[in-house]
Enzyme design. Structure first.
Site, PDB file in Angstrom:
ATOM      1  CG  HIS A 156     101.417  67.120  21.217  1.00 13.52           C
ATOM      2  ND1 HIS A 156     101.889  68.049  20.318  1.00 13.52           N
ATOM      3  CD2 HIS A 156     102.168  66.010  21.020  1.00 13.52           C
ATOM      4  CE1 HIS A 156     102.885  67.530  19.622  1.00 13.52           C
ATOM      5  NE2 HIS A 156     103.081  66.296  20.036  1.00 13.52           N
ATOM      6  CG  HIS A 192     104.182  61.170  21.204  1.00 11.43           C
ATOM      7  ND1 HIS A 192     104.145  61.129  19.829  1.00 11.43           N
ATOM      8  CD2 HIS A 192     104.442  62.455  21.529  1.00 11.43           C
ATOM      9  CE1 HIS A 192     104.377  62.345  19.340  1.00 11.43           C
ATOM     10  NE2 HIS A 192     104.571  63.178  20.365  1.00 11.43           N
ATOM     11  CG  LEU A 193      98.627  57.441  24.389  1.00  9.50           C
ATOM     12  CD1 LEU A 193      97.141  57.099  24.350  1.00  9.50           C
ATOM     13  CD2 LEU A 193      99.076  57.709  25.825  1.00  9.50           C
ATOM     14  NE  ARG A 194     106.883  56.959  22.687  1.00 10.14           N
ATOM     15  CZ  ARG A 194     107.266  58.011  21.960  1.00 10.14           C
ATOM     16  NH1 ARG A 194     106.814  58.174  20.733  1.00 10.14           N
ATOM     17  NH2 ARG A 194     108.102  58.900  22.464  1.00 10.14           N
ATOM     18  CG  ASP A 225     103.997  65.346  16.548  1.00 12.82           C
ATOM     19  OD1 ASP A 225     104.342  66.532  16.470  1.00 12.82           O
ATOM     20  OD2 ASP A 225     104.268  64.625  17.523  1.00 12.82           O
ATOM     21  CG  HIS A 235     107.018  68.541  14.872  1.00  8.43           C
ATOM     22  ND1 HIS A 235     107.416  67.930  16.036  1.00  8.43           N
ATOM     23  CD2 HIS A 235     108.170  68.922  14.260  1.00  8.43           C
ATOM     24  CE1 HIS A 235     108.737  67.936  16.126  1.00  8.43           C
ATOM     25  NE2 HIS A 235     109.217  68.535  15.052  1.00  8.43           N
ATOM     26  CG  HIS A 240     105.753  70.734  20.001  1.00 12.71           C
ATOM     27  ND1 HIS A 240     106.163  71.221  18.787  1.00 12.71           N
ATOM     28  CD2 HIS A 240     105.647  69.394  19.858  1.00 12.71           C
ATOM     29  CE1 HIS A 240     106.301  70.215  17.947  1.00 12.71           C
ATOM     30  NE2 HIS A 240     105.990  69.100  18.553  1.00 12.71           N
ATOM     31  CG  ASP A 282     105.778  66.598  22.492  1.00 16.50           C
ATOM     32  OD1 ASP A 282     105.352  65.519  22.028  1.00 16.50           O
ATOM     33  OD2 ASP A 282     106.767  67.194  22.040  1.00 16.50           O
ATOM     34  CG  HIS A 299     111.911  57.985  24.401  1.00 20.00           C
ATOM     35  ND1 HIS A 299     111.663  57.386  23.193  1.00 20.00           N
ATOM     36  CD2 HIS A 299     111.733  59.311  24.202  1.00 20.00           C
ATOM     37  CE1 HIS A 299     111.338  58.311  22.291  1.00 20.00           C
ATOM     38  NE2 HIS A 299     111.368  59.497  22.884  1.00 20.00           N
TER      39      HIS A 299
END
Lengths: 433, 341
Positions: A64, A66-68, A155, A182, A238, A311, A315
């Site tokens: 899980h 987030h590679l954006r 998600d 999610h 999560h 997760d 940012h």
């Protein structure tokens, strides 16, 4: 491809039942031979990594992250995200589809895996369950799977409509994919920025009730029960509340294929760690009560939890330097997962090292159907993490490989120092280059 | 060995919660909970001293010092009284409000704060619609920040001026406060507690001086977990019972702007919680009535009560100027007064 020998180390491969001093030969991206120290037969000409005093284990797998990319390269790119993964001992990551645009097509799924992205560890896309993750129309799961998707999920934008969730579970099961939910009833959490409880009242923040998570988990389990199809696999992302875990526990007793993951921050931190509006302690699901945190630990120790997943949600600094309620949800996690798990689950709470590693490799590999990963048996992929499980170190987010540093764990003591991370036979991370 | 006993799960050690680094600046007033009892006594004493000082002498205390008022929400009382307080100590004030400034163009609170600091502001008085905004501004600028209301969270100078009002009526002559100063005093806070920063600051402040705080209101505006916000706090849903027990009654406005979709039957609300002349005369004939304003006549209280002899509403406003003089002085002279006063 060059061959690599890792010599003198202690091989801990829970899936293969190995826990002994072994030399390992990696060749052509796979494990070619495992032998007693000094006994490798076909190691001629191979580069040697001296792992004396270190452990080697199957490369970690984070199901899980987030590679954006595509779309938000200022937070993270596939290159920086996988560099962070390698620095954290991960050799494979499953990337969530809430990119911009949403990964709801075979084209984006392939784009994320293309060599041009510069990934140093394997990226396994999780495709959107519905078009644009809008929760209305299902995507073509067969096409997504053949493009490389390992699961489907909306998600961050959970599937609220019963009929759509039912169709998603059925269609995904037909092509052999799991559905990752999610679990959050977003109708109940509007405007919420932390757990609903005495802390949210004190801080004057709108709260997100535990029921917003558990009600969706319970709904999803009811749907799985009604479908009566053993191929259906529901995975709860999560998990953060007592009630959601209880529902998963009961579903398992009932023989359903319902699995769950827990993030390090949910077994370590509580709503108290929000302190005075620390936006690096803001994520969704939020940090919960001490009772919830305790339930996560208990469920990890007693085996109800199937995987530890971070997760990882980078940012930019300026996005987090704002009023708490306006800050985006999420914290980074790839570079701290092993260090925190060993420091707390293993050292403090006495979970055997092999079980901790299994939650971070063999078990997520099995959940996502990754063949030849999560183990170092001969013939499997040469995905290896070489580390000193006893070494303590202090995490400094500024020195991290991720593009972002939104973490509540900056300055924390970690245990388990990574020496090399090897992905398919190539060194993806070297602590002393 | 007792084999029938259920095994007790071993107590696990967990990562600790770090101590708060706030306030960074000794002159800041972010929360009513940040002040020591000595600090409160000092502010009360300075409020009285400054109020009684010759205006021409008072004018020199902060002569030409620069104080910025940064207001993201509309305000009459708080803004004007802070401004008058700073000016009467001789400080130069400047007002930045969310309309007619770069905030409208999307400038962040951090950047606005840094800009004010670069312009020479030595302290910032902040009113903001987001809870916690004052903490963000203080950590980014490290200037003395006076929290003039952050979202639904706190409004510490309001709690101090309420305290000054309560003391004047119930404990005349009390100059230094102790944990027993308000022993035996019950203060009811009535109405929209959930959205009230005034309630939260008073809940933190009054029990530390020995007061019993009763929270009174319907479930939608007063969740059960409010009772866990601190010691000395009890929920009393029955308004008439609360009145009967109280020496001070703090009425709050229904904050329509923060209801966020919450449906409330105002007629039902008035029937249960409106402070009327009759309720006051029969149930609390000697209690004082406070209200932080703005009041909505005919909703939370009747016009007769607002204008009646038990009302201290305008006295609160007057106390606001005195308290804010003391707090602004503390903001700029905290170091000279030997650290946190």
């Amino acid at each position: 491809m060059t061959a690599l020998v890792i010599s003198g180390g202690h091989l801990l491969d829970p899936a293969a039942g190995v826990d002994a001093l072994k030399d390992v030969l990696l060749k052509d991206g796979h494990v070619a031979e495992i032998a007693a120290p000094g006994k490798l037969k076909s190691a001629n000409g191979a580069e040697v990594l001296d792992a004396t005093g270190l452990y080697l284990a199957p490369g970690l797998i984070d199901m899980h992250v987030h590679l954006r990319e595509p779309g938000q390269g200022y937070k993270e790119t596939i290159a920086t995200g996988t560099a962070a993964a390698a620095a954290g001992g991960f050799t494979a990551v499953a990337a969530m589809p809430n990119t911009s645009p949403v990964n709801d097509s075979p084209e984006i799924t392939r784009w994320m895996q293309a060599p041009e992205r510069g990934a140093v560890v394997r990226v396994f896309p999780i495709a959107a369950a519905t078009r644009g993750s809008k929760g209305e129309a299902l995507n073509d799961y067969a096409a997504l799977k053949s493009a490389g998707a390992v699961a489907v999920s909306d998600d961050g934008r959970p599937i609220l409509k019963d009929n759509i969730m039912r169709e998603t579970l059925t269609a995904a099961a037909r092509v052999g994919l799991g559905v990752i939910q999610h679990a959050e009833d977003t109708r109940l959490t509007q405007g919420g920025s932390m757990n609903l409880g005495p802390m949210s009242f004190k801080l004057g923040l709108r709260g997100m009730a535990a029921e917003a998570e558990s009600s969706i988990v319970e709904r999803d389990i009811r749907l799985v029960t009604e479908l009566r199809d053993t191929r259906v696999h529901l995975h709860v992302a999560h998990t953060s509340t007592v009630a959601a875990l209880a529902a998963v526990r009961q579903a398992r007793r009932n023989g359903l294929r319902v699995t769950c993951e827990v993030a390090p921050h949910h077994f370590l931190l509580t709503e108290e760690h929000v302190g005075l509006y620390n936006t690096n302690a803001k994520m969704c699901p939020p940090l919960r009560s001490a009772a919830d945190r305790d339930a996560m630990i208990e469920a990890i120790l007693d085996g109800v939890v199937d995987a530890i997943a971070t997760d990882h949600a980078p940012h930019a600094v300026h996005e987090k330097e704002v009023e708490f309620e306006n800050a985006p949800n999420g914290i980074t996690g790839l570079e701290t997962a092993l260090g925190l798990s060993l420091r707390w689950l293993h050292k403090e709470w006495k979970m055997p090292l092999g079980r901790v590693l299994s939650l971070l490799s063999a078990q997520p590999a099995a959940l996502l159907g990754m063949k030849g990963r999560g183990t170092l048996a001969v013939g499997s992929f040469a995905d290896v993490v070489v580390f000193d499980p006893k070494a303590e170190w202090t995490y400094n987010a500024r020195e991290g490989k991720s593009k972002s540093r939104n973490t509540p764990f900056d300055g924390w003591t970690m245990q388990g120092k990574i020496r090399w991370t090897i992905c398919e036979g190539r060194i993806a991370y070297n602590a002393k280059p | 060995m007792n084999l029938t006993a259920t095994p007790v799960r071993r107590q696990l050690l967990h990562p600790p919660v770090e101590a708060s680094p706030f306030p960074y600046n000794p002159g800041s007033l972010l929360s009513a909970g940040d002040l020591s009892l000595d600090g409160i006594s000092h502010i009360l004493a300075r409020a009285t001293a400054l109020e009684n000082l010759d205006p021409l002498v008072r004018d020199r205390i902060l002569a030409k010092r620069r104080v910025a008022l940064l207001f993201y929400e509309s305000s009459t009382r708080t803004r004007t009284s802070f401004e008058l307080a700073a000016k009467s100590l001789g400080a130069d004030t400047t007002l930045v409000s969310s309309l007619s400034s770069s905030i409208e163009k999307g400038e962040s609170l951090k950047d606005t704060g840094l800009t004010l600091r670069a312009l020479g502001a030595e302290a910032i008085i902040l009113r903001h619609s987001s809870s916690g905004a004052a903490w963000l501004l203080e950590s980014e600028t490290r200037l003395p920040v006076l929290n003039a209301g952050d979202g639904m969270h706190e409004h510490p100078t309001q709690a101090l001026l309420d305290l000054r009002t309560i003391l004047a009526h119930l404990k005349a002559g009390a100059e230094t406060v102790t944990p027993e100063t308000l022993a035996g005093v019950t203060v009811s806070i009535v109405g929209d507690i959930l959205h009230s920063r005034v309630a939260r600051s008073n809940m933190l402040l009054l029990p530390r001086l020995g007061a019993r705080v009763l929270l009174c209101g319907p479930k939608e505006l007063l969740p059960e977990l409010a009772a866990q916000a601190g010691p000395g706090i009890t929920i009393e849903r029955d308004f008439e019972s609360a009145l009967r027990q109280s020496q001070a009654i703090m009425m709050l406005r229904i904050q329509a702007e923060r209801l966020a979709g919450l449906q409330l039957d105002l007629e039902e609300y008035k029937a249960a919680y409106q402070l009327t002349g009759q309720r006051l005369a029969t149930l609390a004939p000697t209690a004082i009535v406070l209200h932080p304003g703005p009041i909505i006549r005919g909703l939370e209280l009747t016009a007769g009560v607002a204008d009646g002899p038990q009302s201290t509403i305008l006295e609160q406003v007057k106390n606001g100027v005195a308290i804010r003089m003391a707090v602004v002085e503390r903001a700029l002279l905290a170091d000279k007064q030997g650290g946190r006063a």
